[in-house]
Design a protein around this motif. Structure first.
Motif, short mmCIF file in Angstrom:
data_model
loop_
_atom_site.label_atom_id
_atom_site.label_comp_id
_atom_site.label_asym_id
_atom_site.label_seq_id
_atom_site.Cartn_x
_atom_site.Cartn_y
_atom_site.Cartn_z
N UNK A 8 37.78 49.89 46.70
CA UNK A 8 36.92 48.97 47.43
C UNK A 8 37.08 47.59 47.15
N UNK A 9 37.44 47.06 45.80
CA UNK A 9 37.75 45.81 45.44
C UNK A 9 38.82 45.41 46.06
N UNK A 10 39.84 46.07 45.91
CA UNK A 10 41.23 45.60 46.45
C UNK A 10 41.27 45.34 47.99
N UNK A 11 40.58 46.30 48.75
CA UNK A 11 40.32 46.05 49.96
C UNK A 11 39.78 44.65 50.51
N UNK A 13 28.84 48.04 36.62
CA UNK A 13 30.16 48.63 36.16
C UNK A 13 31.24 48.43 37.19
N UNK A 14 30.54 48.01 38.44
CA UNK A 14 31.69 47.77 39.59
C UNK A 14 32.83 46.89 39.21
N UNK A 21 36.70 45.39 40.14
CA UNK A 21 37.09 43.94 40.61
C UNK A 21 38.12 43.43 39.74
N UNK A 22 37.90 43.78 38.25
CA UNK A 22 38.97 42.83 37.33
C UNK A 22 40.16 43.49 37.39
N UNK A 23 40.19 44.96 37.45
CA UNK A 23 41.48 45.68 37.61
C UNK A 23 42.15 45.30 38.97
N UNK A 36 27.06 39.63 45.51
CA UNK A 36 26.39 40.82 45.66
C UNK A 36 26.80 41.59 44.66
N UNK A 37 28.12 41.75 44.07
CA UNK A 37 28.60 42.75 43.35
C UNK A 37 28.08 42.29 41.66
N UNK A 38 28.07 40.93 41.60
CA UNK A 38 27.28 40.50 40.20
C UNK A 38 25.85 40.53 40.36
#
Length: 357
Positions: A96-99, A246-247, A251-253, A353-355
Motif C-alpha cells: 500500500x505504501x509503494x502504491x 507499525x505501518x 513506508x520506510x521499506x 494520517x499514517x503517523x
C-alpha cells in the motif's frame, strides 16, 4: 577519490557482503549497515539501468521495475520470516505504501517539476490507461476485497481464496508485461519529438560490460536482502521507541527501495520525457503488486505464516481517491502544474494520517 567515484558501483556489492559478514561479530554500527544497504540499492539500480540501456525501451523500464521489486520482495520476505505473527500486516502495509508513494508522491513530483520547466507535458494515453486499469484491478482484488469476503472474517482471505487471488494477480501482471513488451510495445514508447535527454542516444554498453553488470546486480540484490534482515530489529525497535504506528515500517521499506527509481523518474521528467517517468512509476507499482502479493501468499501458505491483506477504512478511502484522481489526471495525455499539486496534497494527507491515524 576519482577512482572511487568511477568504480563505486563495482565496490558497493563487495563492501556490502564484507559488512554483512562482519556483522556476525556484532561490531558493525547500525548506521554503517544502513549506509551500506542504501549504497547497495543505488548500485543495484545503476546496474539494472545499464542492462536496461542495452536491451532498449520499454524493456529497460520493465527490467528496472522488476529489479526494484525483487529488492522490496526480499525485504518483506526476510522481515516476515523473522517477525512471524508480529509481521502479519507487513506485506499489506509495504505494498500500500509503494502504491501511494508512486501514484501520489512520485507521479505528483514528476508532473509538477516537469510542468514548472516545460509548462505542459504529453505522453501516450493508451499505454498509461492500460497500466492504470491493471493497477485498479490488482489493488482492489488484493487490498480491498479481503474485507468483504465471508469465508474468513476480514481482513484476511481463506487459504483457497488467497491462493486463487495470488494466481490471478500474477497472471494479470504477466499479461500486462506481454502487452507492454511484445504485443503493443509502441504504446509505451516515448514521443521522439520531445526526447531531450542525450543519454538516450548514448552507445549501448558492450556484451561483456552488460554481463558484468548482470552479475553485480545479483550480488547487490543478495546483499540488500541479507543486510535488511540484519537491520530489521533496529528498524522495528526505532519505530516502537518513537511510539509510531507499525505501518511506518512498511513506508520506510517502500521509500527505501523506490528512492533510486524515483531519482531516475525525476531526471526523465526534467528532460521532458514524462512517458519514461510514468513507465517507471506505474511499472514499478504493477510489479510490486503482481509479484510481491503472489510471493508472500506462497510464503504464507507454505510456512503457515498469517497474512492480513485488507486495508482499514481510512486507507481504503485514500486508495480509491488516489485511483480516481490518477485516472482523471492521466486520462487526457497532457499534464499541468495543478494535477501535480493535487497528487502531492493526497500524498501529504497519506503520510500525515499514517503517523497520526
Amino acid at each position: 577519490m576519482a577512482f572511487w567515484q568511477k568504480h563505486w558501483t563495482t565496490a558497493a556489492p563487495i563492501v556490502a557482503w564484507l559488512t554483512y559478514l562482519a556483522s556476525f561479530s556484532g561490531v558493525v554500527p547500525t548506521l554503517v549497515l544502513a549506509a551500506t544497504l542504501i549504497a547497495s540499492v543505488l548500485a543495484a539500480v545503476h546496474h539494472a539501468e545499464l542492462v536496461a540501456h542495452r536491451v532498449g525501451e520499454p524493456f529497460g523500464t520493465f527490467l528496472l521495475a522488476v529489479a526494484v521489486t525483487v529488492i522490496e520482495l526480499g525485504l518483506i520476505v526476510t522481515l516476515m520470516s523473522a517477525g512471524g505473527e508480529s509481521a502479519t500486516t507487513l506485506a499489506r502495509d509495504t505494498v500500500f505504501a509503494a502504491v501511494m508513494i508512486i501514484l501520489n508522491g512520485l507521479v505528483g513530483v514528476c508532473i509538477l517539476i516537469g510542468a514548472l520547466r516545460h509548462k505542459e507535458q504529453v505522453f501516450q494515453q493508451v499505454g498509461v490507461s492500460a497500466s492504470l486499469a491493471t493497477i485498479c484491478a490488482l489493488t482492489v482484488l488484493t487490498l480491498v476485497l479481503p474485507n468483504f469476503t465471508l469465508s474468513e472474517a476480514g481482513p484476511v482471505y481463506s487459504t483457497s481464496q488467497l491462493a486463487f487471488v495470488a494466481v490471478v494477480s500474477f497472471l494479470l501482471y504477466a499479461t500486462f508485461v506481454g502487452v507492454q513488451t511484445v504485443r503493443h510495445r509502441d504504446y509505451f514508447l516515448p514521443d521522439k519529438a520531445v526526447v531531450a535527454d542525450q543519454e538516450i542516444h548514448a552507445a549501448p554498453p558492450s556484451n561483456a560490460r552488460t554481463a558484468a553488470s548482470g552479475m553485480l546486480l545479483v550480488l547487490c540484490l543478495g546483499a540488500v536482502v541479507l543486510l535488511a534482515k540484519t537491520l530489521a530489529p533496529a528498524i522495528e525497535g526505532a519505530v516502537s521507541a518513537a511510539g509510531a504506528p507499525r505501518a511506518i515500517v512498511g513506508v520506510i521499506i517502500a521509500a527505501l527501495v523506490l528512492l533510486p527509481e524515483g531519482v531516475a523518474a525525476l531526471r526523465a521528467a526534467l528532460a521532458n520525457r514524462l512517458q519514461t517517468s510514468l513507465n517507471l512509476g506505474l511499472g514499478s507499482a504493477l510489479a510490486t503488486i503482481g509479484l510481491t502479493i503472489p510471493a508472500v501468499a506462497a510464503l504464507s501458505l507454505l510456512m503457515g505464516l498469517p497474512i492480513a491483506l485488507g486495508l482499514d477504512t481510512k486507507s481504503v478511502v485514500l486508495l480509491l481517491l488516489t485511483l480516481i484522481v490518477s485516472t482523471l489526471t492521466l486520462g487526457t495525455g497532457r499534464t499541468t502544474v495543478l494535477q501535480g499539486a493535487v497528487h502531492l496534497v493526497i500524498f501529504a494527507v497519506y503520510l500525515f494520517t499514517t503517523i497520526v491515524p
